[in-house]
Design a protein around this motif. Structure first.
Motif, short mmCIF file in Angstrom:
data_model
loop_
_atom_site.label_atom_id
_atom_site.label_comp_id
_atom_site.label_asym_id
_atom_site.label_seq_id
_atom_site.Cartn_x
_atom_site.Cartn_y
_atom_site.Cartn_z
N PRO A 4 20.68 4.87 54.52
CA PRO A 4 20.49 4.70 53.08
C PRO A 4 20.62 6.04 52.38
O PRO A 4 20.28 7.08 52.93
N LYS A 5 21.13 6.00 51.17
CA LYS A 5 21.34 7.23 50.41
C LYS A 5 20.51 7.22 49.14
O LYS A 5 20.38 6.20 48.48
N ILE A 6 19.99 8.38 48.82
CA ILE A 6 19.22 8.52 47.59
C ILE A 6 19.94 9.51 46.70
O ILE A 6 20.31 10.60 47.15
N SER A 7 20.16 9.13 45.46
CA SER A 7 20.89 10.04 44.57
C SER A 7 19.91 11.05 43.97
O SER A 7 18.69 10.91 44.09
N ILE A 8 20.48 12.06 43.33
CA ILE A 8 19.65 13.11 42.75
C ILE A 8 18.78 12.56 41.62
O ILE A 8 17.61 12.90 41.48
N GLU A 135 16.05 2.72 49.98
CA GLU A 135 17.01 2.66 48.88
C GLU A 135 16.49 1.80 47.74
O GLU A 135 16.66 2.12 46.57
N VAL A 136 15.86 0.70 48.12
CA VAL A 136 15.31 -0.20 47.11
C VAL A 136 14.19 0.48 46.34
O VAL A 136 14.10 0.39 45.12
N PRO A 205 16.33 14.02 54.10
CA PRO A 205 17.58 13.78 54.83
C PRO A 205 18.43 12.65 54.24
O PRO A 205 19.61 12.56 54.55
N HIS A 206 17.86 11.82 53.39
CA HIS A 206 18.63 10.72 52.81
C HIS A 206 19.38 11.12 51.55
O HIS A 206 20.10 10.30 50.99
N LEU A 207 19.20 12.34 51.09
CA LEU A 207 19.83 12.74 49.83
C LEU A 207 21.34 12.75 49.96
O LEU A 207 21.89 13.18 50.97
N ASN A 208 22.01 12.28 48.90
CA ASN A 208 23.48 12.27 48.97
C ASN A 208 24.07 13.56 48.42
O ASN A 208 25.25 13.80 48.55
N ASN A 209 23.25 14.37 47.78
CA ASN A 209 23.75 15.64 47.26
C ASN A 209 22.73 16.73 47.53
O ASN A 209 21.99 17.15 46.65
N PRO B 466 21.37 1.36 40.98
CA PRO B 466 21.53 2.78 40.64
C PRO B 466 22.02 2.98 39.21
O PRO B 466 22.94 2.31 38.78
N PHE B 467 21.38 3.91 38.55
CA PHE B 467 21.62 4.15 37.13
C PHE B 467 22.94 4.88 36.93
O PHE B 467 23.20 5.87 37.60
#
Lengths: 366, 517
Positions: A4-8, A135-136, A205-209, B466-467
């Motif tokens: 899973p990825k988490i955005s900034i 992610e959710v 570790p899940h961060l996408n950036n 996601p926004f």
């Protein structure tokens, strides 16, 4: 999708919600009396330093969680024990926050409902979200940050509009000098909530950036610290330092003073919802950290299987943690100054130090 | 049912084949056989077969497939080595001038052809049958849409014929990039299904995924697109529809231009669109045809109505049961006096009213239209009035339930409005047990569930979560058209690099351009 990825943006929302969690509800920093807001700003500043330490460790091991790189740095047995301590800390901290939420509800609305039920329902809801994955939770934070900001703006406008703010309550600044502020900041407003952010080390570790991790984190911490400080300052300005520190939930007491045209009177639900939502995210993040940590220490895959067992432990801990709310609050203060400091500052410092020694010693050998 | 391969080939004499065909169709009287006499070769037997009602009679008779064929008197042997082959090529050439033509060498092929509306020509002594595309027959005309009504905008809607539906979309997008693929689904029904997409806008992976899922869908019967929807959706265990359906060609065209894939099914006016996001269900084509400020207002109103239809009874129950102190005093007094003497707790009262409202609604849909008036008068006016006067329900509850009911009708998409009706009952239970706390937790869990949904790999709650800031221009808001134009260029540059998830959710930006025309 494998990982899973988490955005900034999601990290930003999660940090803000996390920092608000419980701290906006309980009387935070009011040991410094009317200079509480200064103590919080100081805590925020120290929190930034601490977050830099966490970020440093993350940058050394961008693909690993805290419990994994503890073992990498310290070797398997010692690292494993440190990991276990961290996991126990996450569970303990989550249990404290569950108890906070339960006590808040019992005090404000549900005076006849057993706290066990309130806590259990909260944990069940969180367990469902965690079962769906991190992610959710991250996406949920994006929706609720909008709700919280909306509540904050509406609440502020109403408080200002109802003309209950008396800035004299905040004066004179530094009446008793810096000493009470410093003793409140270290360790209280420093560890709680900024030290608790150690659980984000399980999430990085899940961060996408990864490049923007530190910048985003620091901005989020500063913003949330300033807003926290502002909230407490308003509490004090409306109620006065004395009543604020004696009421159980100052924000709730403050908001109930709002009265506009005899119609907009009871804003308690707005305050209550804010407190519950932010607490929800705080518990969820600590709970998640505990689940992931346990899964890594005991090699359980997929980690989903641990959501219910860990939840049960948190549930029992939240009930047995103390006999009454006063005991709970006092215990919180004691545990922060005696044990939590060691976990959230001691362990990362130790890891960073050993990492540096190994790095430079390794270079010397080559 | 299948006969052996030897039997099913067309090697036999004509009369034998005809007998076999009749036997396979159970001597069905709607199988029409016409013998054609070729004047220049009276000994060659030719039979034309079709099913009554499936073919375009006009084409058969007026343009005169049979008579034209019969009128030919040229030397047959110039067309082929034997007389039969001469007749065959003569017929083939004639037929292909009139309609599309294919050939088959098996009995099953002949059956499949005549059942889908072709006319099949069988020639004695030739093992190949000529299938002439004479599909037609009765169908409903292109009417006004009945489920997705707009005040301003095109008034045509799909009907039950696939070819008509495709042409309605094609008429709106005159672009060679509009690609179409057909397949047959349903083992028993052999229903024709068409996939439409804009070649250079859509992501190829998405098209592959749609085709893959359609082929994998192991259906025996496809009578409505709902059957396909259920087989290809990402998740079954949810209250929310993850595939959008529409009977409006303008909506389908607009979404194709945004890079979605449309699935049109023969026999139903409802076409499917994938991937779908939650926000889509709150967009009406009206938004784009009216001024933008009106569009924004109406769209926000719809979201608010959805929230009302989801939460209002629960909030009322929670406030009455747990949080009386939160209601302003004067309002509380009037509610309390209305509730005076009501024998039920608020929750039971609300459940009774909700259930009777649902019954009324269901009866209203199923009733013969002439009786609809009677039901609404007896149900709404007489029952409601009597229930209040008898002291069984309070007036406040009647108001709450009525507002909820009306609000739930304002969602443009019926299938998402129905989800609110179901979820409402669960949240009412939570509100009755835990008050606002229960409602809050219910909402969090509900949102978490919605965030976890996906439609063909696209997060269902995008672009809320996601926004995506750019997509907010056409999400809750509907910004003026020039802002879309600027954006669409930006997106086109991105498109090459971005993955399909991004390109999809950028949605709606081109739509305005197309929808307006």
């Amino acid at each position: 999708m494998d990982t899973p990825k988490i955005s900034i943006g999601q990290l930003f929302a999660l940090i803000i919600l996390f920092v608000f969690g419980t701290s906006i509800a309980v009387n935070y920093g009011l040991d410094a009396k009317k200079d509480a807001w200064l103590a919080i700003l100081l805590g925020t500043f120290s929190g930034c330093l601490l977050f830099s330490l966490y970020s440093y460790l993350y940058r050394q091991y961008p693909t690993l969680t805290l419990t994994s790189y503890a073992q990498r740095i310290m070797g398997r047995p010692i690292g494993w024990v440190l990991g276990l301590v961290l996991v126990l800390y996450f569970i303990y901290d989550a249990a404290r926050d569950v108890r906070d939420a339960g006590e808040l509800l019992v005090t404000s609305v549900f005076d006849t409902t057993p706290i066990f039920v309130l806590n259990a329902v909260m944990l069940l809801a969180i367990a469902y979200v965690l079962y769906k994955g991190i992610e959710v939770l991250a996406r949920l934070s994006e929706i609720f940050i909008v709700v919280i900001v909306g509540f904050g703006i509406v609440g502020s406008i109403l408080v200002f509009a109802s003309n209950i703010i008396d800035l004299n309550n905040l004066l004179p600044v530094l009446e008793f000098g810096w000493k009470p502020i410093l003793t409140t900041t270290y360790p209280n407003t420093f560890i709680f909530p900024f030290g608790e952010m150690i659980c984000f080390c399980m999430l990085f570790p899940h961060l996408n950036n990864p490049k923007l991790q530190m910048k985003t984190g620091l901005i989020a911490i500063i913003i949330s610290g300033v807003v926290l400080s502002y909230t407490i300052a308003i509490d004090i300005a409306v109620l006065g330092a004395d009543i604020s520190s004696r009421s159980i939930f100052a924000l709730l007491t403050m908001v109930s003073k709002v009265n506009i045209a005899d119609f907009l009177q009871r804003l308690d639900p707005v305050a209550l919802f804010t407190m519950l939502i932010v607490d929800f995210f705080k518990i969820a993040l600590l709970y998640y950290a505990a689940v992931i940590g346990t899964a890594e220490l005991f090699h359980v895959k997929p980690h989903r299987r641990l959501v219910m067992p860990v939840g049960a432990v948190i549930m029992i801990a939240s009930m047995s943690i103390s006999g009454s709310f006063n005991e709970h609050l006092l215990e919180g203060k004691l545990s922060i100054s005696n044990y939590q400091v060691l976990v959230v500052i001691g362990i990362p410092l130790l890891l960073a130090a050993v990492h540096l020694i190994r790095k430079y010693a390794g270079k010397g050998n080559r | 049912m299948r006969t052996s391969t030897e039997e099913s080939s067309l090697q036999e004499e004509l009369s034998v084949i005809l007998a076999q065909l009749q036997q396979r169709l159970g001597n069905s009287p709607d199988l029409i056989m016409r013998s054609i006499r070729i004047p220049s070769s009276p000994t060659t037997h030719v039979t034309a077969l079709h099913i009554d009602g499936l073919i375009d009679k006009q084409m058969m008779n007026d343009s005169g497939l049979c008579s034209n064929l019969a009128g030919s008197g040229s030397d047959l042997t110039t067309h082929g080595s034997t007389i039969q082959e001469g007749v065959y090529s003569l017929l083939y050439n004639h037929a292909s001038a009139l309609c599309e033509v294919s050939t088959t060498r098996t009995l099953d092929g002949v059956l499949a052809s005549i059942l889908s509306g072709d006319t099949v020509l069988l020639i004695d002594g030739i093992a190949e049958a000529i299938c002439c595309g004479t599909k037609g027959g009765e169908s409903r005309g292109v009417d006004e849409p009945t489920t997705q009504v707009v005040i301003r905008g095109p008034k045509d809607s799909f009907n039950e014929t696939l070819a008509t539906n495709i042409s309605l979309v094609r008429r709106r997008i005159r672009n060679p990039d509009l690609w179409l693929e057909k397949m047959k689904l349903g083992k028993k029904t052999q229903t024709e299904v068409a996939i439409m997409y804009m070649k250079n806008t859509v992501d190829d992976e998405l098209v592959q995924e749609v085709k893959h899922r359609l082929q994998k869908a192991n259906l025996s019967a496809v009578l409505e697109s709902g059957a396909i929807e259920e087989m290809i959706q990402d998740q079954t265990a949810t209250f929310f529809p993850t595939i959008y359906n529409s009977e409006r060609p303008d909506v389908i065209a607009a979404n194709l231009l945004e890079g979605r894939v449309a699935i049109l099914v023969d026999g139903t006016p409802f076409a499917l669109l994938v991937p779908t996001v939650f926000a889509q269900f709150f967009q009406s084509p009206d938004d784009y045809y009216n001024r933008f400020d009106v569009g924004i207002f109406l769209r926000m109103l719809r979201y608010i109505c959805y929230l009302i239809s989801l939460l209002l009874p629960s909030v009322y129950i929670a406030a009455i049961t747990f949080h009386q102190d939160m209601i302003p005093t004067t309002l509380l007094i009037s509610i309390a006096s209305a509730r005076d003497g009501i024998p039920f707790p608020a929750f039971i009262e609300a459940m009774l009213m909700e259930l009777s409202f649902e019954v009324l609604r269901e009866a209203g849909v199923r009733m013969p239209r002439a009786m609809g008036q009677a039901v609404s008068i007896v149900g709404a006016l007489v029952l409601g009035q009597a229930a209040v006067q008898a002291g069984i329900v309070s007036t406040a509850m009647v108001i709450v339930v009525s507002i909820t009911g009306i609000a739930s009708f304002s969602t443009p998409a019926y299938n998402v409005a129905i989800s609110a009706r179901l979820i409402r009952l669960f949240i009412m239970i939570l509100a009755a047990t835990l008050g606002f706390y229960g409602i809050l937790l219910g909402c969090i869990v509900l949102l978490a569930h919605m965030c976890s949904l996906k439609s063909f790999g696209i997060p269902y709650m995008a672009p809320f979560a996601p926004f995506r800031l750019f997509d907010q221009k056409d999400n809750i808001l509907r910004m003026p058209r020039w802002s879309f134009i600027k954006r669409s260029r930006l997106i086109h540059q991105e498109e090459a690099a971005e993955s399909w998830g991004r390109a999809m959710n950028a949605s709606s930006k081109d739509s305005s351009d197309s929808k307006g025309e």
